[in-house]
Design an enzyme around this catalytic site. Structure first.
Site, mmCIF file in Angstrom:
data_model
loop_
_atom_site.group_PDB
_atom_site.id
_atom_site.type_symbol
_atom_site.label_atom_id
_atom_site.label_comp_id
_atom_site.label_asym_id
_atom_site.label_seq_id
_atom_site.Cartn_x
_atom_site.Cartn_y
_atom_site.Cartn_z
ATOM 1 N N GLY A 1 0.815 -1.211 0.000
ATOM 2 C CA GLY A 1 0.000 0.000 0.000
ATOM 3 C C GLY A 1 0.845 1.257 0.000
ATOM 4 O O GLY A 1 0.383 2.337 -0.389
ATOM 5 N N ARG A 2 2.072 1.101 0.454
ATOM 6 C CA ARG A 2 2.955 2.274 0.414
ATOM 7 C C ARG A 2 4.382 1.855 0.086
ATOM 8 O O ARG A 2 5.355 2.310 0.687
ATOM 9 C CB ARG A 2 2.910 3.029 1.732
ATOM 10 C CG ARG A 2 3.272 2.193 2.910
ATOM 11 C CD ARG A 2 3.828 3.042 3.980
ATOM 12 N NE ARG A 2 4.067 2.248 5.154
ATOM 13 C CZ ARG A 2 4.591 2.740 6.243
ATOM 14 N NH1 ARG A 2 4.921 4.012 6.300
ATOM 15 N NH2 ARG A 2 4.812 1.985 7.273
ATOM 16 N N LYS B 1 9.914 2.762 -0.271
ATOM 17 C CA LYS B 1 8.880 2.703 0.759
ATOM 18 C C LYS B 1 8.399 4.127 1.014
ATOM 19 O O LYS B 1 9.189 4.975 1.440
ATOM 20 C CB LYS B 1 9.477 2.089 2.034
ATOM 21 C CG LYS B 1 8.474 1.731 3.096
ATOM 22 C CD LYS B 1 9.097 0.824 4.157
ATOM 23 C CE LYS B 1 8.173 0.654 5.337
ATOM 24 N NZ LYS B 1 8.754 -0.205 6.369
ATOM 25 N N ARG C 1 14.640 0.438 0.164
ATOM 26 C CA ARG C 1 14.915 -0.793 0.899
ATOM 27 C C ARG C 1 15.485 -1.845 -0.049
ATOM 28 O O ARG C 1 15.040 -1.969 -1.186
ATOM 29 C CB ARG C 1 13.596 -1.271 1.521
ATOM 30 C CG ARG C 1 13.692 -2.558 2.280
ATOM 31 C CD ARG C 1 12.581 -2.671 3.292
ATOM 32 N NE ARG C 1 11.297 -2.992 2.689
ATOM 33 C CZ ARG C 1 10.190 -3.201 3.410
ATOM 34 N NH1 ARG C 1 10.204 -3.110 4.723
ATOM 35 N NH2 ARG C 1 9.054 -3.473 2.824
ATOM 36 N N ASP D 1 2.379 -11.148 7.176
ATOM 37 C CA ASP D 1 2.849 -10.366 6.023
ATOM 38 C C ASP D 1 4.213 -9.748 6.321
ATOM 39 O O ASP D 1 4.866 -9.222 5.428
ATOM 40 C CB ASP D 1 1.849 -9.271 5.651
ATOM 41 C CG ASP D 1 1.468 -8.399 6.832
ATOM 42 O OD1 ASP D 1 0.958 -8.950 7.820
ATOM 43 O OD2 ASP D 1 1.706 -7.186 6.784
HETATM 44 P P1 AMP Z 1 2.833 -2.476 7.934
HETATM 45 O O1 AMP Z 1 2.240 -2.212 9.267
HETATM 46 O O2 AMP Z 1 3.871 -1.471 7.521
HETATM 47 O O3 AMP Z 1 3.323 -3.886 7.784
HETATM 48 O O4 AMP Z 1 1.677 -2.283 6.893
HETATM 49 C C1 AMP Z 1 0.512 -3.069 6.867
HETATM 50 C C2 AMP Z 1 -0.258 -2.804 5.602
HETATM 51 O O5 AMP Z 1 -0.736 -1.458 5.560
HETATM 52 C C3 AMP Z 1 0.550 -3.007 4.326
HETATM 53 O O6 AMP Z 1 -0.296 -3.548 3.361
HETATM 54 C C4 AMP Z 1 0.959 -1.607 3.979
HETATM 55 O O7 AMP Z 1 1.233 -1.485 2.615
HETATM 56 C C5 AMP Z 1 -0.271 -0.806 4.394
HETATM 57 N N1 AMP Z 1 0.068 0.598 4.705
HETATM 58 C C6 AMP Z 1 0.771 1.042 5.756
HETATM 59 N N2 AMP Z 1 0.874 2.394 5.720
HETATM 60 C C7 AMP Z 1 0.222 2.814 4.619
HETATM 61 C C8 AMP Z 1 -0.024 4.087 4.030
HETATM 62 N N3 AMP Z 1 0.438 5.210 4.561
HETATM 63 N N4 AMP Z 1 -0.723 4.114 2.891
HETATM 64 C C9 AMP Z 1 -1.193 2.992 2.335
HETATM 65 N N5 AMP Z 1 -1.004 1.772 2.830
HETATM 66 C C10 AMP Z 1 -0.299 1.666 3.965
HETATM 67 MG MG MG Z 2 4.396 -4.879 6.519
#
Ligand code: AMP
Ligand code: MG
Length: 489
Positions: free
Chosen positions: A94-95, A115, A178, A254
């Site tokens: 998502g990001r 990222k 990354r 994930d």
């Molecule tokens: P994480 O906690 O970083 O492992 O992220 C969990 C999920 O949320 C993953 O699918 C990320 O891509 C999504 N995600 C986290 N932050 C964002 C953001 N600012 N915009 C869109 N998706 C996000």
């Molecule tokens: Mg993650």
């Protein structure tokens, strides 16, 4: 296949983009206003075959900001699913955007991923962006983990986007580049097993095997061997975390790689006082991802991988379950063996004795009972300076110390070589939370990167026992609230 390697040294291949379309969405980064380079990892760039001079230019900054696509890259966002705190969700990058795979001069393949480069089809409600503080935090901790000898994704660069992002407050936006052996996750397999065809799942598994476990390609039941190999790597990885007191903080499926690298430095932190119940993450209210629970969660996550592979492991699903369970049951033993081996080295022991596990356990119990600092206790044993410890004079500890000395004397290796083994196994310095916070505050609030640079420099040589380490060993001043980390989204 011959192709030009660019002046910057980019030498991309895009094998992931050749997988079935269900596994990704082509997606370019969203350009940003006025990118500015904050930090660039020269040694890493060189080891990747990149030209550090060419990349420390406007052109390099434009690439790391997502404003320019390097030659040969094929940007995409990866699809995956995952159990977050035990609940299954469809996720995906998502990001994050994968630029492609850099093939190094020695033929190794590494994902180059941005990222925080803007929205993708998997962004759901998010903005696809990241803030400067968390991206620098990932840079510091991942590079420190690498220096500690722990498999991890690496950090090549952080750029500021020149744009603000809105969280609870307005924060400076940033993008981290990354580098990873790959970004295949347990969640990638959950995605394939849940939403794809058996053939797609097989293609993904074959791809992962080719990329990370080529030695098992010709095995009779290669998918079962694949599960076994991932179990082995994760048992090794998590034992290494435990040995240095690293708490990942968000071990969702994930965030567990197939390669066995540590990934996703969100709310992670290192433990000061030894306590298996330690949790830093503000959202982990049940202590699911507490220090002492990491091995249990490891095997829980691997069970999710096993479930995803059942279709490939055996045509008869009952038999597939039996086979997979057999492999999963090996995790605990593998973990224990790795952990004990690591602990022996931390205590300067070369050979094995039956009582070693209880010698280790007694020390940990004493540390827990008397709230001793984990890293500094081992450091003091290494440098023969236990007089300086709070544990000094405590009868339990004095008794333990005698037993340990006697144990060391019973081995044929000299005390000097035992000490050397300890020096190579007990980091003198770890990224202590208050030091990391201090560096981030200087960088984010005042634009002063010198505090972070000094910290990075000390962390790059954790086993050196150099005089510069001394000031980084002190513990944080007591605070009314325990230290807390946040997901940094
Ligand atoms: P994480 O906690 O970083 O492992 O992220 C969990 C999920 O949320 C993953 O699918 C990320 O891509 C999504 N995600 C986290 N932050 C964002 C953001 N600012 N915009 C869109 N998706 C996000
Ligand atoms: Mg993650």
């Amino acid at each position: 296949m011959t192709k030009e390697i660019s002046d910057s040294g980019w030498n991309f291949d895009n094998s992931y983009a050749r997988l079935p379309k269900t596994f990704f969405a082509n997606q370019k980064p969203t350009p940003v206003g006025s990118p500015q380079s904050i930090i660039f990892n020269e040694p890493l760039a060189t080891s990747l075959g990149l030209n550090k001079h060419a990349l420390q230019s406007e052109d390099g900054t434009a690439i790391f900001a997502g404003n320019k696509i390097p030659e040969g890259a094929s940007p995409l966002a990866q699809a995956y699913a995952g159990h977050q705190f035990g609940h299954f969700t469809m996720l995906g990058d998502g990001r994050a955007i994968l630029l492609g795979e850099q093939i190094t001069p020695t033929g190794q393949r590494f994902d180059i991923q941005l990222k925080g480069p803007g929205r993708t089809p998997y962004s759901r409600g998010g903005d696809g962006r990241a803030a400067l503080g968390p991206m620098l935090r990932e840079y510091i901790i991942s590079e420190s983990m690498h220096a500690l000898g722990i498999p991890t994704t690496r950090s090549l660069a952080v750029v500021k986007t020149g744009e603000s992002i809105i969280r609870e407050t307005e924060l400076p936006g940033a993008i981290l580049t990354r580098v990873a052996a790959s970004h295949l996750r347990v969640g990638t397999f959950q995605y394939a097993a849940g939403g794809g065809t058996k053939e797609e799942l097989r293609e993904l598994a074959d791809y992962a095997i080719k990329r990370h476990y080529p030695e098992i390609e010709d095995e009779e039941n290669k998918y079962l061997s694949f599960l076994q190999e991932v179990i082995k790597r994760q048992a090794l990885l998590i034992s290494k975390w435990q040995l240095v007191g690293f708490i990942h903080g968000v071990m969702n499926t994930d965030n567990m790689t197939i390669s066995g690298e540590t990934i996703d430095y969100g709310p992670c932190a290192f433990m000061d006082t030894y306590d298996p119940a330690t949790v830093f993450s503000s959202i982990d209210r049940q202590g699911r991802y507490a220090y002492g629970n990491q091995p249990n969660i490891g095997v829980w996550n691997l069970a999710r991988l096993a479930e995803s592979l059942l279709m490939l492991i055996h045509e008869n699903q009952e038999q597939a379950v039996t086979l997979a369970q057999e492999k999963l049951s090996e995790f605990a033993g593998l973990f224990k063996k790795n952990f004990l081996e690591g602990m022996r080295a931390k205590l300067g022991l070369f050979n094995e004795e039956k009582e070693d596990a209880s010698l280790v356990e007694s020390l940990l119990n004493i540390m827990e009972k008397h709230s001793a600092d984990y890293t500094n206790t081992f450091r003091a044993l290494t440098t023969d300076s236990t007089r300086e410890l709070d544990l000094n004079g405590i009868p339990d500890f004095t008794e333990w110390y005698k037993q340990w000395e006697a144990r060391r004397d019973r081995q044929k290796e000299s005390k000097d070589s035992s000490t050397q083994l300890m020096r190579n196994s007990n980091p003198g310095v770890i990224p202590r939370n208050h030091r990391v916070e201090e560096a981030l505050e200087a960088a984010v609030d005042r634009g002063d990167y010198s505090v972070m640079e000094r910290l990075l420099n000390v962390l790059s040589n954790p086993y050196s026992y150099s005089p510069e380490q001394a000031e980084y060993c002190s513990l944080p001043a007591p605070t009314p609230q325990p230290y807390q980390t946040f997901c940094g989204t």
